[in-house]
Design a protein around this motif. Structure first.
Motif, PDB file in Angstrom:
ATOM      1  N   UNK A  78       0.834  -1.200   0.000  1.00 21.23           N
ATOM      2  CA  UNK A  78       0.000   0.000   0.000  1.00 21.23           C
ATOM      3  C   UNK A  78       0.869   1.250   0.000  1.00 21.23           C
ATOM      4  N   UNK A  79       1.841   1.302   0.871  1.00 19.72           N
ATOM      5  CA  UNK A  79       2.721   2.465   0.944  1.00 19.72           C
ATOM      6  C   UNK A  79       4.139   1.996   1.228  1.00 19.72           C
ATOM      7  N   UNK A  80       5.123   2.701   0.696  1.00 25.54           N
ATOM      8  CA  UNK A  80       6.516   2.278   0.911  1.00 25.54           C
ATOM      9  C   UNK A  80       6.887   2.358   2.393  1.00 25.54           C
ATOM     10  N   UNK A  81       7.680   1.400   2.819  1.00 27.44           N
ATOM     11  CA  UNK A  81       8.126   1.343   4.216  1.00 27.44           C
ATOM     12  C   UNK A  81       9.448   2.089   4.333  1.00 27.44           C
ATOM     13  N   UNK A  82       9.537   3.101   5.177  1.00 24.75           N
ATOM     14  CA  UNK A  82      10.802   3.830   5.330  1.00 24.75           C
ATOM     15  C   UNK A  82      11.872   2.942   5.954  1.00 24.75           C
ATOM     16  N   UNK A  83      13.090   3.097   5.485  1.00 20.63           N
ATOM     17  CA  UNK A  83      14.183   2.307   6.051  1.00 20.63           C
ATOM     18  C   UNK A  83      14.542   2.780   7.455  1.00 20.63           C
ATOM     19  N   UNK A  84      14.325   4.048   7.713  1.00 23.46           N
ATOM     20  CA  UNK A  84      14.692   4.603   9.021  1.00 23.46           C
ATOM     21  C   UNK A  84      13.633   5.596   9.472  1.00 23.46           C
ATOM     22  N   UNK A  85      13.286   5.532  10.752  1.00 23.53           N
ATOM     23  CA  UNK A  85      12.325   6.459  11.339  1.00 23.53           C
ATOM     24  C   UNK A  85      12.985   7.099  12.558  1.00 23.53           C
ATOM     25  N   UNK A  86      13.045   8.420  12.585  1.00 26.28           N
ATOM     26  CA  UNK A  86      13.621   9.154  13.720  1.00 26.28           C
ATOM     27  C   UNK A  86      12.496   9.918  14.405  1.00 26.28           C
ATOM     28  N   UNK A  87      12.279   9.604  15.669  1.00 27.15           N
ATOM     29  CA  UNK A  87      11.198  10.229  16.426  1.00 27.15           C
ATOM     30  C   UNK A  87      11.719  11.403  17.238  1.00 27.15           C
ATOM     31  N   UNK A  88      10.809  12.291  17.609  1.00 25.34           N
ATOM     32  CA  UNK A  88      11.174  13.452  18.435  1.00 25.34           C
ATOM     33  C   UNK A  88      11.200  13.119  19.920  1.00 25.34           C
ATOM     34  N   UNK A  89      10.747  11.940  20.295  1.00 25.97           N
ATOM     35  CA  UNK A  89      10.700  11.560  21.708  1.00 25.97           C
ATOM     36  C   UNK A  89      11.615  10.362  21.952  1.00 25.97           C
ATOM     37  N   UNK A  90      11.703   9.961  23.209  1.00 24.12           N
ATOM     38  CA  UNK A  90      12.571   8.845  23.577  1.00 24.12           C
ATOM     39  C   UNK A  90      11.812   7.531  23.726  1.00 24.12           C
ATOM     40  N   UNK A  91      10.509   7.533  23.414  1.00 27.97           N
ATOM     41  CA  UNK A  91       9.747   6.298  23.556  1.00 27.97           C
ATOM     42  C   UNK A  91       8.657   6.232  22.489  1.00 27.97           C
ATOM     43  N   UNK A  92       8.228   4.981  22.215  1.00 25.29           N
ATOM     44  CA  UNK A  92       7.188   4.754  21.219  1.00 25.29           C
ATOM     45  C   UNK A  92       6.532   3.416  21.510  1.00 25.29           C
ATOM     46  N   UNK A  93       5.361   3.221  20.905  1.00 23.79           N
ATOM     47  CA  UNK A  93       4.623   1.960  21.044  1.00 23.79           C
ATOM     48  C   UNK A  93       4.562   1.278  19.685  1.00 23.79           C
ATOM     49  N   UNK A  94       5.027   0.018  19.656  1.00 26.49           N
ATOM     50  CA  UNK A  94       4.966  -0.781  18.438  1.00 26.49           C
ATOM     51  C   UNK A  94       3.683  -1.609  18.484  1.00 26.49           C
TER      52      UNK A  94
END
Length: 498
Positions: A78-94
């Motif tokens: 559906x949409x291309x998957x980015x090779x790298x994701x840089x977030x503005x915070x120090x945590x995320x939920x997968x």
């Protein structure tokens, strides 16, 4: 949820995969994990593989959500998957969710803090890079990801991940497989290139010093004395435990987990790894080896401490040998810094028997002169204290000729100044008294007029201001000289220059 597979999350990096990866993920599962790095750092994610059977991301998809942004959903094409994701915070939920499907590997991703912008995934290969030398950051958790390794990976993979430096060289005809840190590598055949992992150099043999066996003392709880059918006595004593010594190994007289082999390195050293083997392939009648073991260590006048892994506070159990002839290596992460170490077998085959080699380096006292000058008392230093001010001036170390000159200056100059002041003051006062006497003035004491004017002088010289100049020398044979240099408020005299 039950949709999560291989997961290793450490302080600064980690790896997360769907269940059964790289096999097919199950139907109707949910995987939700919160990942984080230290506060104040940004989170970097790299998706190594994504294979989700869904065209519109309705029932099966992967999303990554932070406090401020949302990435995804990702699935199918559906949409291309980015090779790298840089977030503005120090945590995320997968968040991974699956519906009904036929095939699909799911996902595998790695993450690290913003301190490691050169992060790679567990699926990257060395031949993906064309440069002869490069450095990358490996995430924690790649050890159990499916994949084959050929060749002698001396240091093995580290569960914690870390920075690696790789050099590409011309391939060789054959690669020998080993076991290091529980990761077996396979024998490999001819290849165009080979990849060398460089290290910090602290992995030298501590049992060898300049090519000879060190004077390290080896003792044990017990050792086995064997008498063969011909009446010959063989001692499996602890001095035979060095890997470089051919023949018999050390073997305990008893079979219990209270047996130990102790090594005194003579001084405190940094121990980064250990190589072990069993009774040896040449001893056909015996198949002795240690399967698992633990480590204790201590320094002078201290108690024995148990080595624990960095990921947990529990005693670290090392995987040893699976036969009596192969050499197995284990790394100590973090290193052991101690003089005495004990290897304590936990499980074994037939009888406890062991040959070993400790790896590491001496603890270098870097900048020893700097440390010495910083922390020792300044009784013999080259500092110059100026009065009560809190500042230091470094003086050059005087030679013998300079010392003689300083001594003469310290004696002659003050004496000459005092004599000159004395004579000049006396002449002035006497001249004034005689002038007044000539004019008929009475001073009340005739004896003063007859005997001169010296009794009227209370202090021919007054030291209004002084500065103590302390000069010390490095040479212990020399006695520090203290020179009192006098500064006068009188404009007619200046402080002598040294």
């Amino acid at each position: 949820g039950d949709g999560c597979g291989h997961t290793v999350m450490y302080q600064d990096s980690g790896t997360l995969a769907s269940k059964n990866y790289p096999g097919t993920y199950p139907n109707y599962t949910l995987c939700e994990k919160k990942i984080q790095v230290p506060v104040g750092k940004r989170l970097i994610l790299k998706i190594g593989d994504l294979d989700i059977e869904s065209q519109k991301c309705e029932s099966s998809y992967l999303t990554i959500q932070s406090s401020s942004t949302s990435h995804g959903p990702y699935c199918g094409n559906v949409m291309p998957v980015p090779k790298e994701i840089i977030l503005d915070s120090n945590e995320a939920t997968i968040h991974f969710e699956s519906g009904s499907h036929v095939s699909g590997r799911g996902f595998l991703l790695s993450y690290a803090s913003s301190d490691h912008p050169d992060l790679i995934t567990c699926l990257e290969r060395a031949n993906h890079y064309t440069k002869a030398e490069y450095s990358r950051y490996c995430p924690a958790g790649c050890r159990d990801v499916a994949g084959d390794i050929s060749g002698n990976i001396g240091e093995g993979y580290r569960d914690l991940g870390g920075q690696i430096s790789v050099t590409q060289q011309k391939g060789i005809s054959r690669y020998e497989g080993v076991v290091a840190n529980g990761v077996p590598s396979h024998d490999g055949s001819l290849s165009d290139k080979r990849f060398i992992f460089t290290s910090n150099g602290c992995n030298k043999s501590l049992s060898l010093e300049e090519g000879f066996l060190s004077k390290s003392q080896v003792t044990a709880s017990s050792y086995w004395e064997e008498t063969n059918e011909f009446g010959q006595l063989f001692q499996w004593s602890p001095d035979k435990a060095w890997l470089q010594v051919p023949g018999l190994a050390w073997a305990s007289n008893h079979s219990s987990n209270r047996e130990w082999l102790e090594i005194d390195l003579g001084e405190k050293k940094r121990i980064t790894g250990i190589k072990t083997t069993g009774s040896g392939s040449t001893m056909l009648n015996f198949n002795f080896y240690v399967k698992t073991f633990t480590m204790n260590y201590k320094n002078n006048n201290s108690k024995w401490r148990t080595y624990k892994g960095i990921l947990s506070n529990e005693e670290k159990v090392f995987q040893g040998n699976s036969n009596s002839g192969d050499i197995v290596r284990n790394n100590f992460i973090p290193p052991i810094v101690a003089r005495y170490v004990r290897i304590i077998p936990q499980t074994w085959n037939q009888r406890i028997a062991l040959k070993l080699e400790l790896l590491g380096c001496r603890i270098m006292q870097a900048n020893s002169s700097f440390t010495h000058s910083m922390w020792q008392k300044p009784s013999q230093s080259t500092e110059t204290s100026l009065g009560k001010e809190d500042r230091t001036v470094t003086e050059p170390i005087p030679s013998e000729e300079t010392n003689l000159g300083l001594k003469l200056t310290a004696i002659i100059v003050p004496v000459l100044i005092v004599l000159c002041l004395f004579l000049f003051s006396g002449i002035c006062i006497c001249a004034a008294l005689r002038k007044r006497e000539a004019k008929g003035l009475s001073y009340g004491l005739s004896s003063a007029q007859k005997s001169g004017c010296w009794k009227q002088i209370k202090q021919p010289f007054t030291r209004h201001q002084s500065t103590e100049f302390t000069i010390s020398y490095n040479n212990e044979k020399e006695t520090p000289q203290k020179l009192d240099l006098v500064t006068s408020d009188m404009a007619d005299y200046q402080q002598p220059l040294m």
